[in-house]
Design an enzyme around this catalytic site. Structure first.
Site, PDB file in Angstrom:
ATOM      1  N   PHE A 142      16.541   5.555  -9.824  1.00 37.44           N
ATOM      2  CA  PHE A 142      16.285   4.767  -8.629  1.00 37.44           C
ATOM      3  C   PHE A 142      17.533   3.993  -8.221  1.00 37.44           C
ATOM      4  CE2 PHE A 142      14.887   2.222 -12.267  1.00 37.44           C
ATOM      5  CZ  PHE A 142      15.388   0.942 -12.017  1.00 37.44           C
ATOM      6  N   THR A 143      17.561   3.622  -6.948  1.00 41.50           N
ATOM      7  CA  THR A 143      18.632   2.797  -6.401  1.00 41.50           C
ATOM      8  C   THR A 143      18.070   1.425  -6.091  1.00 41.50           C
ATOM      9  OG1 THR A 143      19.654   4.735  -5.402  1.00 41.50           O
ATOM     10  CG2 THR A 143      20.370   2.591  -4.590  1.00 41.50           C
TER      11      THR A 143
ATOM     12  N   SER B  55      15.122   1.271  -3.020  1.00 37.48           N
ATOM     13  CA  SER B  55      15.017   2.082  -1.805  1.00 37.48           C
ATOM     14  C   SER B  55      14.720   3.548  -2.101  1.00 37.48           C
ATOM     15  CB  SER B  55      16.312   1.973  -0.991  1.00 37.48           C
ATOM     16  OG  SER B  55      17.427   2.347  -1.778  1.00 37.48           O
ATOM     17  N   HIS B  56      15.260   4.078  -3.184  1.00 39.36           N
ATOM     18  CA  HIS B  56      15.056   5.474  -3.563  1.00 39.36           C
ATOM     19  C   HIS B  56      14.563   5.505  -5.007  1.00 39.36           C
ATOM     20  CE1 HIS B  56      17.778   5.666  -0.191  1.00 39.36           C
ATOM     21  NE2 HIS B  56      17.676   6.974  -0.120  1.00 39.36           N
ATOM     22  N   ASN B  57      13.576   6.342  -5.278  1.00 38.65           N
ATOM     23  CA  ASN B  57      13.027   6.443  -6.624  1.00 38.65           C
ATOM     24  C   ASN B  57      12.524   7.866  -6.834  1.00 38.65           C
ATOM     25  OD1 ASN B  57      12.040   5.841  -9.150  1.00 38.65           O
ATOM     26  ND2 ASN B  57      10.259   4.700  -8.425  1.00 38.65           N
TER      27      ASN B  57
END
Length: 333
Positions: free
Chosen positions: A105-106, A92-94
């Protein structure tokens, strides 16, 4: 943006009403009509200030597992590696950050899958020099709302924690999750539109949304802003060396700071002694550094590392209970 735009953005980040006509309710709160609220929100979306308005679910409460992951990547391979990592549906996040571990990242995975196996697939495909997995050991604070008016604290937060065990969801609950995680349409009765997409009634989907909040499956229903476009251009992750016997004392003090949006305890490694992670957003790097100094003075912790976000490769909501939950299928071929 004028003053009313800024008040509107504050409201939809923190007090979005789960009612049949939410934009009318917001207008009544701000002293304007529903049509004006809709028009202003459409313009703010067009300007890329608002990223999405939707439910923010808790992964663990829904039976999913997630973790922060750090890759150490050669400088000339960051973009290539980031593209592959971002292609994973669970990422989702990077971000690229200013550290030897430069790609963070997540990743979130559904029941029946492990974070470790998915990260291993990504590592085989991208060949980082090294990587570290940082699952949450303890959550002290999560959730950010950017103060767009300058009249409130620098950042207000939601500190509600998830239940210890996943909540029990029936088939209709899962349909409601699928609908509520979608971007809310800018129409007079938006929840009716979401409900129709999964063959439900408006009142049923609103009732289930309230149930999810009470059970802890949903952290909140709110707008998420594009922080850079909203003026908060500095994004720093501060990781602190806190002895295990002092975490109960120190971490809550760090979480109390209004500019800290996220505060976690995560595992340490021989090359990573930092046990507490705090996320800070500011309008400038100097804002972030001032916050760090305030936290250090308040807690007496001076051993830390500050990692600025230098590039955003991906920021999206995790999609839960989608029919095709395949993960990195291309990497397996």
């Amino acid at each position: 943006m004028d003053a009313l735009d800024r008040q509107l953005l504050n409201t939809i980040q923190t007090e979005f009403p789960l009612v049949p006509r939410p934009f009318q309710a917001i207008g009544e709160r701000l002293g304007v009509g529903e049509d004006e609220v809709l028009s202003r929100l459409a313009a703010l979306k067009e300007a890329r200030i608002i990223r999405q308005i939707s439910a923010i679910f808790d992964s663990r409460a829904l039976g999913y597992r997630s973790s922060l992951v750090a890759f150490s990547v050669q400088a000339d391979r960051v973009e290539e590696t980031a593209e592959t990592v971002s292609g994973h549906r669970g990422v989702s996040h990077n971000y690229e950050r200013s550290h030897a571990y430069n790609l963070w990242f997540t990743i979130t995975v559904p029941p029946g899958t492990t974070v470790e196996s998915e990260v291993e697939k990504l590592a085989r495909a991208t060949r980082p020099a090294s990587y570290r997995i940082f699952p949450t050991v303890r959550l002290f604070k999560i959730g950010v709302a950017f103060d767009m008016t300058g009249e409130q604290n620098r950042g207000s937060t939601n500190t509600a924690l998830a239940p210890d065990e996943p909540v029990e969801l029936d088939d209709q609950d899962i349909l409601a999750v699928r609908a509520l995680q979608r971007d809310l349409p800018l129409v007079s009765r938006p929840f009716a539109t979401l409900a129709e997409s999964v063959d439900m009634e408006e009142d049923e989907i609103l009732d289930r949304a309230q149930k999810f909040l009470l059970e802890g499956a949903m952290r909140r229903y709110a707008a998420v802003l594009r922080h850079r476009e909203a003026g908060f251009t500095a994004n720093a992750m501060a990781a602190w060396v806190v002895p295990s016997e002092r975490i109960d004392e120190i971490a809550p003090k760090m979480a109390e700071h209004s500019a800290v949006s996220h505060c976690y305890q995560r595992p340490t490694y021989p090359d990573w002694p930092f046990s507490i992670f705090t996320m800070i957003h500011g309008r400038t790097n100097e804002d972030c550094e001032r916050v760090i100094a305030e936290i250090s003075d308040a807690t007496g912790v001076s051993d830390y590392v500050l990692l600025y976000s230098t590039r955003e490769f991906k920021k999206a909501r995790v999609q839960y209970y989608e029919p095709d939950e395949d993960r990195v299928a291309e990497l397996e071929r």
